[in-house]
Design a protein around this motif. Structure first.
Motif, PDB file in Angstrom:
ATOM      1  N   GLY A   1       0.838  -1.187   0.000  1.00 47.07           N
ATOM      2  CA  GLY A   1       0.000   0.000   0.000  1.00 47.07           C
ATOM      3  C   GLY A   1       0.876   1.239   0.000  1.00 47.07           C
ATOM      4  O   GLY A   1       2.091   1.163  -0.216  1.00 47.07           O
ATOM      5  N   PRO A   2       0.303   2.420   0.269  1.00 50.93           N
ATOM      6  CA  PRO A   2       1.097   3.654   0.230  1.00 50.93           C
ATOM      7  C   PRO A   2       2.300   3.645   1.165  1.00 50.93           C
ATOM      8  O   PRO A   2       3.391   4.065   0.779  1.00 50.93           O
ATOM      9  CB  PRO A   2       0.078   4.727   0.636  1.00 50.93           C
ATOM     10  CG  PRO A   2      -1.249   4.166   0.248  1.00 50.93           C
ATOM     11  CD  PRO A   2      -1.136   2.689   0.476  1.00 50.93           C
ATOM     12  N   VAL A   3       2.131   3.170   2.405  1.00 51.38           N
ATOM     13  CA  VAL A   3       3.243   3.193   3.350  1.00 51.38           C
ATOM     14  C   VAL A   3       4.252   2.092   3.039  1.00 51.38           C
ATOM     15  O   VAL A   3       5.463   2.281   3.174  1.00 51.38           O
ATOM     16  CB  VAL A   3       2.722   3.095   4.796  1.00 51.38           C
ATOM     17  CG1 VAL A   3       3.879   3.040   5.787  1.00 51.38           C
ATOM     18  CG2 VAL A   3       1.830   4.289   5.128  1.00 51.38           C
ATOM     19  N   GLY A   4       3.784   0.925   2.605  1.00 51.28           N
ATOM     20  CA  GLY A   4       4.698  -0.143   2.234  1.00 51.28           C
ATOM     21  C   GLY A   4       5.597   0.244   1.077  1.00 51.28           C
ATOM     22  O   GLY A   4       6.809  -0.003   1.096  1.00 51.28           O
ATOM     23  N   LEU A   5       5.027   0.871   0.040  1.00 47.43           N
ATOM     24  CA  LEU A   5       5.846   1.305  -1.094  1.00 47.43           C
ATOM     25  C   LEU A   5       6.784   2.430  -0.684  1.00 47.43           C
ATOM     26  O   LEU A   5       7.927   2.508  -1.162  1.00 47.43           O
ATOM     27  CB  LEU A   5       4.952   1.742  -2.249  1.00 47.43           C
ATOM     28  CG  LEU A   5       4.113   0.645  -2.907  1.00 47.43           C
ATOM     29  CD1 LEU A   5       3.381   1.197  -4.122  1.00 47.43           C
ATOM     30  CD2 LEU A   5       4.963  -0.550  -3.300  1.00 47.43           C
TER      31      LEU A   5
ATOM     32  N   TYR B   1       6.205  -7.891  -0.006  1.00 46.26           N
ATOM     33  CA  TYR B   1       5.293  -9.024  -0.169  1.00 46.26           C
ATOM     34  C   TYR B   1       3.858  -8.515  -0.101  1.00 46.26           C
ATOM     35  O   TYR B   1       3.423  -7.978   0.921  1.00 46.26           O
ATOM     36  CB  TYR B   1       5.544 -10.068   0.915  1.00 46.26           C
ATOM     37  CG  TYR B   1       6.938 -10.663   0.844  1.00 46.26           C
ATOM     38  CD1 TYR B   1       7.272 -11.556  -0.167  1.00 46.26           C
ATOM     39  CD2 TYR B   1       7.910 -10.311   1.780  1.00 46.26           C
ATOM     40  CE1 TYR B   1       8.545 -12.098  -0.249  1.00 46.26           C
ATOM     41  CE2 TYR B   1       9.191 -10.851   1.700  1.00 46.26           C
ATOM     42  CZ  TYR B   1       9.500 -11.740   0.690  1.00 46.26           C
ATOM     43  OH  TYR B   1      10.772 -12.270   0.599  1.00 46.26           O
ATOM     44  N   GLU B   2       3.119  -8.679  -1.180  1.00 45.84           N
ATOM     45  CA  GLU B   2       1.752  -8.185  -1.293  1.00 45.84           C
ATOM     46  C   GLU B   2       0.792  -9.360  -1.517  1.00 45.84           C
ATOM     47  O   GLU B   2       0.974 -10.154  -2.440  1.00 45.84           O
ATOM     48  CB  GLU B   2       1.643  -7.195  -2.446  1.00 45.84           C
ATOM     49  CG  GLU B   2       0.235  -6.833  -2.872  1.00 45.84           C
ATOM     50  CD  GLU B   2      -0.610  -6.266  -1.740  1.00 45.84           C
ATOM     51  OE1 GLU B   2      -1.805  -6.619  -1.666  1.00 45.84           O
ATOM     52  OE2 GLU B   2      -0.077  -5.484  -0.920  1.00 45.84           O
ATOM     53  N   ALA B   3      -0.214  -9.462  -0.642  1.00 41.86           N
ATOM     54  CA  ALA B   3      -1.152 -10.582  -0.744  1.00 41.86           C
ATOM     55  C   ALA B   3      -2.013 -10.502  -2.000  1.00 41.86           C
ATOM     56  O   ALA B   3      -2.399 -11.525  -2.563  1.00 41.86           O
ATOM     57  CB  ALA B   3      -2.032 -10.627   0.500  1.00 41.86           C
TER      58      ALA B   3
ATOM     59  N   GLN C   1      -2.080  -7.039  -7.181  1.00 46.79           N
ATOM     60  CA  GLN C   1      -1.646  -5.733  -7.646  1.00 46.79           C
ATOM     61  C   GLN C   1      -1.480  -4.817  -6.441  1.00 46.79           C
ATOM     62  O   GLN C   1      -1.898  -5.160  -5.331  1.00 46.79           O
ATOM     63  CB  GLN C   1      -2.670  -5.145  -8.634  1.00 46.79           C
ATOM     64  CG  GLN C   1      -4.096  -5.179  -8.128  1.00 46.79           C
ATOM     65  CD  GLN C   1      -5.102  -4.963  -9.233  1.00 46.79           C
ATOM     66  OE1 GLN C   1      -4.789  -4.462 -10.296  1.00 46.79           O
ATOM     67  NE2 GLN C   1      -6.345  -5.334  -8.986  1.00 46.79           N
ATOM     68  N   VAL C   2      -0.844  -3.670  -6.648  1.00 45.40           N
ATOM     69  CA  VAL C   2      -0.604  -2.768  -5.522  1.00 45.40           C
ATOM     70  C   VAL C   2      -1.921  -2.156  -5.042  1.00 45.40           C
ATOM     71  O   VAL C   2      -2.900  -2.067  -5.783  1.00 45.40           O
ATOM     72  CB  VAL C   2       0.371  -1.633  -5.897  1.00 45.40           C
ATOM     73  CG1 VAL C   2       1.754  -2.175  -6.161  1.00 45.40           C
ATOM     74  CG2 VAL C   2      -0.143  -0.830  -7.080  1.00 45.40           C
TER      75      VAL C   2
ATOM     76  N   TYR D   1      -0.618   7.336  -8.711  1.00 52.96           N
ATOM     77  CA  TYR D   1       0.522   7.339  -7.802  1.00 52.96           C
ATOM     78  C   TYR D   1       1.067   5.942  -7.520  1.00 52.96           C
ATOM     79  O   TYR D   1       2.218   5.627  -7.824  1.00 52.96           O
ATOM     80  CB  TYR D   1       0.125   8.033  -6.492  1.00 52.96           C
ATOM     81  CG  TYR D   1       1.170   8.005  -5.411  1.00 52.96           C
ATOM     82  CD1 TYR D   1       2.467   8.484  -5.633  1.00 52.96           C
ATOM     83  CD2 TYR D   1       0.863   7.506  -4.141  1.00 52.96           C
ATOM     84  CE1 TYR D   1       3.427   8.458  -4.627  1.00 52.96           C
ATOM     85  CE2 TYR D   1       1.820   7.487  -3.129  1.00 52.96           C
ATOM     86  CZ  TYR D   1       3.098   7.967  -3.381  1.00 52.96           C
ATOM     87  OH  TYR D   1       4.045   7.937  -2.397  1.00 52.96           O
ATOM     88  N   LEU D   2       0.246   5.049  -6.966  1.00 55.04           N
ATOM     89  CA  LEU D   2       0.760   3.744  -6.548  1.00 55.04           C
ATOM     90  C   LEU D   2       1.201   2.884  -7.731  1.00 55.04           C
ATOM     91  O   LEU D   2       2.262   2.254  -7.685  1.00 55.04           O
ATOM     92  CB  LEU D   2      -0.295   3.004  -5.717  1.00 55.04           C
ATOM     93  CG  LEU D   2      -0.705   3.663  -4.395  1.00 55.04           C
ATOM     94  CD1 LEU D   2      -1.699   2.782  -3.652  1.00 55.04           C
ATOM     95  CD2 LEU D   2       0.509   3.942  -3.523  1.00 55.04           C
ATOM     96  N   GLU D   3       0.391   2.822  -8.778  1.00 55.96           N
ATOM     97  CA  GLU D   3       0.783   2.004  -9.925  1.00 55.96           C
ATOM     98  C   GLU D   3       2.036   2.534 -10.616  1.00 55.96           C
ATOM     99  O   GLU D   3       2.965   1.762 -10.890  1.00 55.96           O
ATOM    100  CB  GLU D   3      -0.383   1.882 -10.902  1.00 55.96           C
ATOM    101  CG  GLU D   3      -1.481   0.943 -10.416  1.00 55.96           C
ATOM    102  CD  GLU D   3      -2.610   0.788 -11.409  1.00 55.96           C
ATOM    103  OE1 GLU D   3      -2.735   1.671 -12.302  1.00 55.96           O
ATOM    104  OE2 GLU D   3      -3.369  -0.191 -11.308  1.00 55.96           O
TER     105      GLU D   3
END
Length: 465
Positions: free
Chosen positions: A27-31, A47-49, A52-53, A104-106
């Motif tokens: 998510g935003p903080v993980g990235l 590691y993302e469950a 996609q982000v 932003y995230l993608e």
């Protein structure tokens, strides 16, 4: 089922050499955590469950944030994006969750630096130390972390030199009952998660129905405002609003709120109550929720007296709590009440602090008895609802500096937040600050007696990390 050891045990003296930092959640903080780690020259794996982000952000993507773009873009992330020709969103505009992902995230996840570092479809089942459960102490700090992963190919064990858990709380809602326990019966789809897409994909679930929204925070207000808009077009849609307290101070209209769209939210929902579009059930403590044919019956006490109401569907907007199951073998130091790190808990106490009055904090306040293990983002706040994305970004900047050996920079935490009204006065109540909420102006303010906000429909910064 197969078990794969991706990184074999090390035989050299320094078993941590060459291992990455594991970040849980894209998510935003993980990235942002990954961006700061890479900037410090530290290898990282996210590691993302989901596949996609921003999986949780997408779940409430129809909702508009009440934080403008200038408060939701991380500095280290910006430095990765700028060389790619990325178009910077207008700083003062208010993005939806879908905007946050698409604009932003993608693009961030697709940068040459981050793209190879993210693994999708990976559920972290457990975190431990290689060859050690939580009872073993000798040599613990020099032993790699062991993460057990579930993927489409089976079970996989990987190692890491440090772990930053930014998995958020969106998938762990607080139960409906005042006792904090789940209802005794299986209620199926009669109970709906916070922030349903009332005017879009979930419209049929609510149209013409008797709906009870439970919770006194911004996510409850968001849903109520959109339901009122739906009721205007769909005869028979009846709205009830259950709150524990006698009033809803956390939704007071605050002209001094540094996030103007949020300051207007209280006026809108209170106007709906005063105009009779919503029936408010104040001082209602829920004991149980049980199926009643196609409906559900909610029982409890209202102002101390037995009270029962039967509805078609209940929206659970009672806030969130951290899922700690995967951390059973990690030595956590959590506050007994809000389940935040012990040194952080008094700084974020929602009885004392608003979102904007939480003091800057970093690695010193986030430390656990487990060396080099950190919980950051929304999950670090436990059950307290006073989190803002800017806070999470400073947390992970501090953590990255600490792991890189720059202890002074890690403790030089600086953060300027928009001043806000009190987020909540009841720890056990609904989520507030960074659970996305919206004033729903374009869809439904015409049925509200209160004046329409000057800003577009808006919500808080984020509900996932």
């Amino acid at each position: 089922m197969t078990l794969t050891l991706t990184v074999p045990p090390r035989a050299d003296a320094d078993r941590l050499t060459g291992l990455p930092v594991a970040v849980i959640g894209a998510g935003p903080v993980g990235l942002a955590a990954a961006a700061h780690l890479l900037e410090q020259g530290l290898p990282a794996v996210v590691y993302e469950a989901g596949d996609q982000v921003g999986t949780s952000v997408r779940a409430w993507g129809h909702t508009r944030l009440f934080s403008p773009w200038r408060y939701v873009i991380n500095d280290a992330a910006r430095r990765l994006l700028e060389p790619t020709g990325w178009t910077v969103p207008r700083r003062s505009s208010l993005p939806t969750g879908h905007d946050l992902v698409a604009q932003y995230l993608e693009p961030l996840a697709q940068t040459p630096e981050l793209a190879p570092a993210i693994r999708y479809g990976v559920h972290v089942e457990a975190v431990s130390r290689q060859g050690m459960d939580r009872t073993r102490s000798a040599g613990r700090a020099d032993t790699p972390f062991l993460l057990r992963l579930h993927t489409s190919d089976g079970v996989e064990d990987v190692t890491a030199r440090a772990v930053v858990d930014t998995s958020g709380t969106y998938t762990s809602p607080n139960p409906l009952t005042a006792a904090g326990l789940a209802p005794a019966a299986n209620l199926g789809d009669r109970i709906v998660h916070a922030l349903p897409d009332v005017l879009g994909a979930d419209r049929a679930r609510f149209a013409g129905k008797r709906v009870l929204v439970v919770g006194a925070g911004h996510s409850a207000a968001n849903t109520l405002i959109k339901l009122a808009a739906l009721a205007k077009d769909e005869p028979g849609t009846t709205l009830l609003w259950a709150i524990r307290n006698a009033g809803t101070a956390r939704l007071g209209a605050d002209a001094a709120d540094g996030l103007a769209a949020r300051g207007q939210l209280g006026s809108n929902v209170h106007g709906l109550v005063e105009s009779g579009h919503i029936e408010q059930l104040a001082s209602f403590e829920i004991d149980d929720v049980r199926p009643n044919g196609d409906q559900v019956t909610v029982t409890g006490r209202r102002a101390g007296d037995p009270f029962t109401v039967t509805v078609d569907v209940v929206v659970n907007a009672t806030g969130f709590r951290p899922d700690l199951d995967m951390l059973r073998e990690i030595r956590l130091g959590l506050d007994d009440i809000v389940e935040a790190p012990r040194a952080l808990a008094p700084l974020i106490d929602p009885n004392l602090h608003s979102c904007g009055s939480v003091p800057p904090h970093g690695v010193a306040e986030l430390a656990h008895p487990e060396p080099n293990f950190f919980i950051a983002g929304m999950k670090s706040y436990g059950r307290a609802p006073t989190f803002l994305l800017l806070t999470g970004y400073e947390q992970v900047r501090s953590i990255a500096a600490e792991l890189a050996g720059d202890h002074q920079a890690a403790r030089d935490v600086q953060l300027v937040l928009p001043e806000t009204g009190v987020c909540t006065t009841d720890i056990g109540g609904s989520s507030s600050c960074d659970v996305p909420t919206t004033t729903a102006v374009s869809e439904g303010s015409s049925c509200c007696a209160a004046p329409a906000p000057a800003a577009p429909p808006a919500s808080s910064s984020c509900c996932t990390n």
